[in-house]
Every structure is written in C-alpha cells, then in structure tokens.
Design an enzyme around this catalytic site. Structure first.
Site: not given
Length: 290
Positions: A133-135, A274
């Site tokens: 997720s994300s990074s 997000h």
C-alpha cells in the site's frame, strides 16, 4: 549459509502460527528488517507473498492492515512482512541502486528475503507474489520491474509507476520530488516500458501479472498516477483496454479489464482517498492461491 530465526509473536492462539523475525536471510545491503508469517500448517511447496507497508509503517503494522493471516492459516501460504526504518520508513523507489537488478538497493534486499524462503520453507518459485500500500505499492511496481525473474504476479494499492520517482533525492513525502505524487510525471507507454526494461537489461522474459487499485478521491498520491501505471504495464504486458465492469468487486468500484483479464486489471474506487483498503480475498483470487 547459516540462517538465524526466532519467533517474535504468537498471533493465533489456537495454533502454532507465528510472525518470525529473520536476522540473517543473506545479503542485506540496506539494513531492512524481515519478518515472515508462518501458518501452523504449510501447504506442500507453499506460495509466498511479499507484503510491504506504507510510509511511516512497519511490517508488524501491515500484518494487521493487510488481513492475510486468517487466509494464510486456511491456505497454508507464507507472508513476508519487511520493515524499512530509512527515509521516514518509506521504501527506496528512487535511487539507481534500487532501480537496478542486484544493484545493492532496497529491491535487492527484498529479493534476498524471497530467495531465503526457497531454502527455508521450500517455496514454489512459480508462486511468488508481491503487494503493498502507498510506498509499498510503489515498491511493488519496482519489484515487478527489477525482479521479473522472481515475482510472478502482484497487487498494488494507491501507488505510482515503476520509475516515477527515479532520481528523486528521496521517496518520502518530506524528501521526494513532489512531481511524481502530484501526477505530473507523464510519459507514453513506450517511454515507461523502455525505462523498466533498462532496470534489468538481461531480462528477455515476460513481466508479472498485475492488479492495481487507486482511489478517485486520493489527493495524497494523485489518481492521475493510475493512468501512468496503466500505460506502463499494459505496454509491458502487451494488452489493450477491453471493457469496464462496474460495481466490481463492490459498489463504487470499477474494474478496467485489459486483454482477456488474466494479465492486467485496474480498479478505480469512487470516493476513496489514500489508501484503497486491502482486498485480501481478491488478491488471492488474482494470485491463484486456491
């Protein structure tokens, strides 16, 4: 090679399942931490999922966020939960080292974690998957690009195309060139594909299958980055857009199908910011873990 392991937590009281910390899994040029969730009963030649946290997180936290443990207990697969403590706990998706096959960056350390599971647990090389997720989604894109010889398929939540942050001074919100997260790094599919192929020039095989997810209301990592991922991976996988499936896998989500839907799909989540919540059941379907 000698491997040193010790159990850090008994997570399922009714079984011997544990999150195991591995202190020596091979070369660790970027000093990452490795933990692996080991179910009480492993499948014969089990699958393994590399599951990566977002900025500011840890592997232990992502174990809770991702929701794979119950499924791992049921299906007998392993989950690697690595942790980075550098750059605000964000994965290095920017440096030349990490964007080069066996270049000495985070990607190589993560690849060595996967290789360790082959020796320690008898993992099937045809059942190696990545997610985040994300990074962690950004690093999943990088792992697909830099180690297509290891990663078979991937899922990705709210990230950016492999190479989007190339050359940035860092990869965290406070150190990165903001153009990428803002959706201002725009390339053609051919340009993205050329950038990826340069990360592992010796690779002539196919690239991993991908299911990528992004929230339409994401203002932290712009929704525009979904289009760049689509251009990158549809080109590398040689599949064209075919159709949309609305309310899939749930109300408010739209699945964009490319080719016959077995190599690449993209999900747009209306009203979701997000990050898009992890969908572990959908991930397992995509990976083919029965």
């Amino acid at each position: 090679m000698k491997f040193s392991i010790f159990a850090t937590a008994m997570l399922i009281g009714r079984s011997g399942a544990a999150l195991v910390s591995v202190s020596n899994f091979g070369d660790n040029p970027t000093q990452l931490q490795m933990s692996v969730y080991v179910p009480d009963k492993l499948a014969d030649k089990p699958a393994v999922i590399l599951a990566m946290h977002g900025c500011g997180g840890t592997g232990q936290q992502y174990l809770q966020q991702s929701g794979y443990t119950k499924l791992a207990d049921e299906k007998g697969f392993l989950v690697i939960y690595p942790t980075t403590t550098h750059d605000n706990h964000c994965w290095d998706v920017a440096s030349k080292k990490s964007l080069t096959h066996d270049g000495g960056g985070d990607s190589q350390t993560l690849a060595n974690m996967i290789r360790y599971t082959f020796t320690k647990y008898g993992v099937d090389p045809a059942k190696v998957f990545s997610t985040g997720s994300s990074s962690g989604c950004m690093m999943t894109n990088v792992m697909m690009a830099v180690y297509p010889d290891l990663i078979v398929a991937a899922s990705c939540y709210s990230g950016v195309a492999a190479g989007c942050l190339a050359g940035s001074p860092g990869a965290s919100p406070s150190t990165a060139d903001p153009a990428c997260a803002a959706g201002r790094v725009v390339k053609t599919g051919a340009e993205w594909a050329a950038q990826v192929r340069a990360m592992y020039t010796g690779w002539n095989g196919t690239y991993p299958r991908l299911a990528t997810w992004h929230g339409h209301a994401d203002t932290f990592v712009s929704y525009l980055n979904l289009e760049e991922q689509i251009k990158e991976w549809s080109t590398l996988l040689d599949v064209a857009y075919v159709k949309n499936l609305t309310a899939t896998p749930q109300t408010g989500y739209t699945e964009m199908v490319f080719g016959d839907g077995t190599k690449f799909v993209a999900y747009s989540a209306e009203g979701v910011g997000h990050t898009v919540p992890v969908h572990p059941q959908e991930d397992l379907k995509w990976f083919g873990i029965a």
